[in-house]
Design an enzyme around this catalytic site. Structure first.
Site, PDB file in Angstrom:
ATOM      1  CE1 TYR A 101     112.952  10.325  77.361  1.00  0.00           C
ATOM      2  CE2 TYR A 101     114.501  12.047  76.723  1.00  0.00           C
ATOM      3  CZ  TYR A 101     114.175  10.715  76.853  1.00  0.00           C
ATOM      4  OH  TYR A 101     115.098   9.760  76.474  1.00  0.00           O
ATOM      5  CD  GLU A 189     114.078   7.204  78.506  1.00  0.00           C
ATOM      6  OE1 GLU A 189     114.354   7.423  77.320  1.00  0.00           O
ATOM      7  OE2 GLU A 189     113.331   6.278  78.872  1.00  0.00           O
TER       8      GLU A 189
END
Ligand code: GDP
Ligand code: MN
Length: 377
Positions: A101, A189
Site C-alpha cells: 500500500y 493512492e
C-alpha cells in the site's frame, strides 16, 4: 472531486508510474475485442467512484476474450454501494507475488503532505489502521522540496529487502508525489502496488481525488468529472451554487452562511438530534436557490423535518421571506418546516411569512428543539 481508476492510471502513466495496459469499454462485445487486442489474460474491473469493488464482485480475472465478455456482462449494470456500473476497464492481468500500500494525503495538523506505506497492501487502509496500526509507516514531505530520494529509499527499504525492488518502489513513491502535487490532489493512492512474480513493480489500482478548491486552476482535470457517477444531490447542489454535504440524520437544514450552518448542526447535536445535511445557500434570497435547496433535501428519505435558519445581514430577511413564499407556493411540501429569521427587516419578513402558515421560531434554540421534536413524532 473523485476520478475513475482508468483516469487516475492515465495520470500515473504520464508521471512514469508503471501501470498495466488497458481499455475502458461499455459493452460485453467491446470487452471481448479489448481482451483480444491485449492478447493475454485480463482483469475486468468495474469503474465506479467507490472502493472495495473487489469484495463486491466488481473485479474479475478472465483467461481469454470469451471469459472477459462474460465477466463484463455480469459487471456492467451491477450496483456497487448504490452506484451503477456503466463502464469497465479491461486490463492486462499480472502475476502477483506481493501487494503493497502507498498513499498520500494532506496532513492538516502538520500542514504537510504525508506519505503512508504498508507492506499489507490490498486491504483497505482504514482496516489496517484499526487492526494493525503499527503496520503503517508515515513520512512527512516538505512541500518546498518534495520527496527527497533518501526519504523514498528509506521508506521503500522498509517495504522490501531486495535492492532492485527497493529502487523501483522508491521511484514510484517520488512519482506518486509528483502526481499528487501537479493535480492538487487531496488523495493519491496505489492499493495495491504489486511486485510481480517476474520482479517488476506495477500499480494495479489507482485512486486520485482532486481538491475541489483547486479546480479553478485544474481545468483539464475538471473535464474528467463523471456527473453520472456522483451523488445526484451533490451534483444538483453544485449546479445550483449551493454547498451541500449529506449526513445521516433526520433534521434537514437550510441555512445562509457556512458558519451559521455549522453552528446549526452543532446545536441540533447539542439538543440530542441528528442533522441530515450541511447546506449553505449563501448570501442570496433567490427563490430558485431556496427551491433547489428544498428539492435536494427532499430527495433524502431520512429527512423528517426541515429547519430553515436565516440571519439577515446584507441579505434582507424580507427578501428571503419573499423567496420562501415563492418557493413554497411552487412546491408541494408535506414535511413540517420551522423557520427562524433574524436580522435586517425581520418584522416585515414575519408578516410576509404569515401568509404561509409556517411555524416560525423566535430563537435558534427554539427552532432547533422544535425541529428535533417534529422529526421524532
Ligand atoms: P478495489 O477492490 O476496488 O480496491 O479494486 P482493486 O483494483 O484493488 O482490486 C482488488 C483486488 O483484486 C486486488 O487487491 C488484487 O488482489 C485483485 N487483482 C486486481 N488486479 C489483479 C491482477 O491483475 N491479477 C491478480 N492476480 N489479481 C488482481
Ligand atoms: Mn484497491
Amino acid at each position: 472531486m473523485k476520478i475513475h481508476e482508468y483516469q487516475a492510471k492515465e495520470l500515473f502513466k504520464q508521471a512514469g508510474i508503471p501501470v498495466p495496459e488497458g481499455e475502458v469499454v461499455e459493452t460485453p462485445g467491446a470487452a471481448y475485442d479489448a481482451a483480444k487486442r491485449i492478447g493475454k489474460p485480463v482483469v475486468v474491473k468495474a469503474q465506479v467512484l467507490v472502493g472495495g469493488r473487489g469484495k463486491a464482485g466488481g473485479v474479475k480475472l478472465a483467461k481469454d476474450p470469451d471469459e472477459a465478455k462474460e465477466h463484463a456482462s455480469s459487471i456492467l449494470g451491477m450496483d456497487i454501494k448504490g452506484l451503477k456500473v456503466d463502464k469497465v476497464l479491461v486490463t492486462e492481468a499480472v502475476d502477483i507475488a506481493t501487494e503493497i500500500y502507498i498513499g498520500m494525503i494532506m496532513d492538516r495538523s502538520c500542514q504537510k503532505p504525508l506519505v503512508m506505506a504498508s507492506a499489507e497492501g490490498g486491504v483497505e487502509i482504514e482496516v489496517v489502521a484499526k487492526e494493525n496500526p503499527e503496520a503503517i509507516m508515515r513520512l512527512h514531505v516538505d512541500p518546498l522540496f518534495g520527496v527527497q530520494p533518501f526519504q523514498s529509499r528509506g521508506l521503500a527499504s522498509k517495504l522490501n529487502s531486495d535492492f532492485n525492488l527497493v529502487r523501483q518502489i522508491a521511484q514510484i513513491i517520488e512519482k506518486l508525489y509528483t502526481v499528487y502535487d501537479r493535480a492538487d490532489a487531496s488523495l493519491a493512492e496505489i492499493n495495491p502496488l504489486v511486485i510481480t512474480k517476474d520482479g517488476r513493480v506495477v500499480a494495479i489500482d489507482a485512486k486520485v481525488n482532486i481538491d475541489d478548491s483547486a479546480l479553478y486552476r485544474q481545468k483539464k482535470l475538471e473535464e474528467l468529472r463523471d456527473v453520472s457517477a456522483e451523488d445526484p444531490g451533490e451534483v444538483k447542489a453544485r449546479e445550483a451554487g449551493l454547498s451541500f454535504v449529506k449526513l445521516e440524520g433526520n433534521v434537514g437544514c437550510i441555512v445562509n452562511g457556512a458558519g451559521l450552518a455549522m453552528a446549526t448542526m452543532d446545536l441540533i447535536k447539542t439538543y440530542g438530534g441528528e442533522p441530515a445535511n450541511f447546506l449553505d445557500i449563501g448570501g442570496s434570497s433567490n427563490p430558485e436557490k431556496v427551491i433547489a435547496a428544498l428539492e435536494i433535501i427532499l430527495r433524502d428519505p431520512n429527512v423528517k423535518s426541515i429547519f430553515i435558519n436565516i440571519f439577515g445581514g446584507i441579505t434582507r430577511c424580507d427578501d428571503v421571506a419573499k423567496g420562501l413564499v415563492t418557493a413554497f407556493k411552487q412546491m408541494n411540501l408535506n414535511l413540517p418546516v420551522i423557520v427562524r429569521l433574524t436580522g435586517t427587516n425581520e418584522d416585515i419578513a414575519r408578516e410576509i411569512l404569515a401568509e404561509l402558515n409556517l411555524d416560525t421560531a423566535a430563537t435558534m434554540d427554539d427552532g432547533v428543539k422544535r425541529a428535533i421534536e417534529l422529526a421524532r413524532s
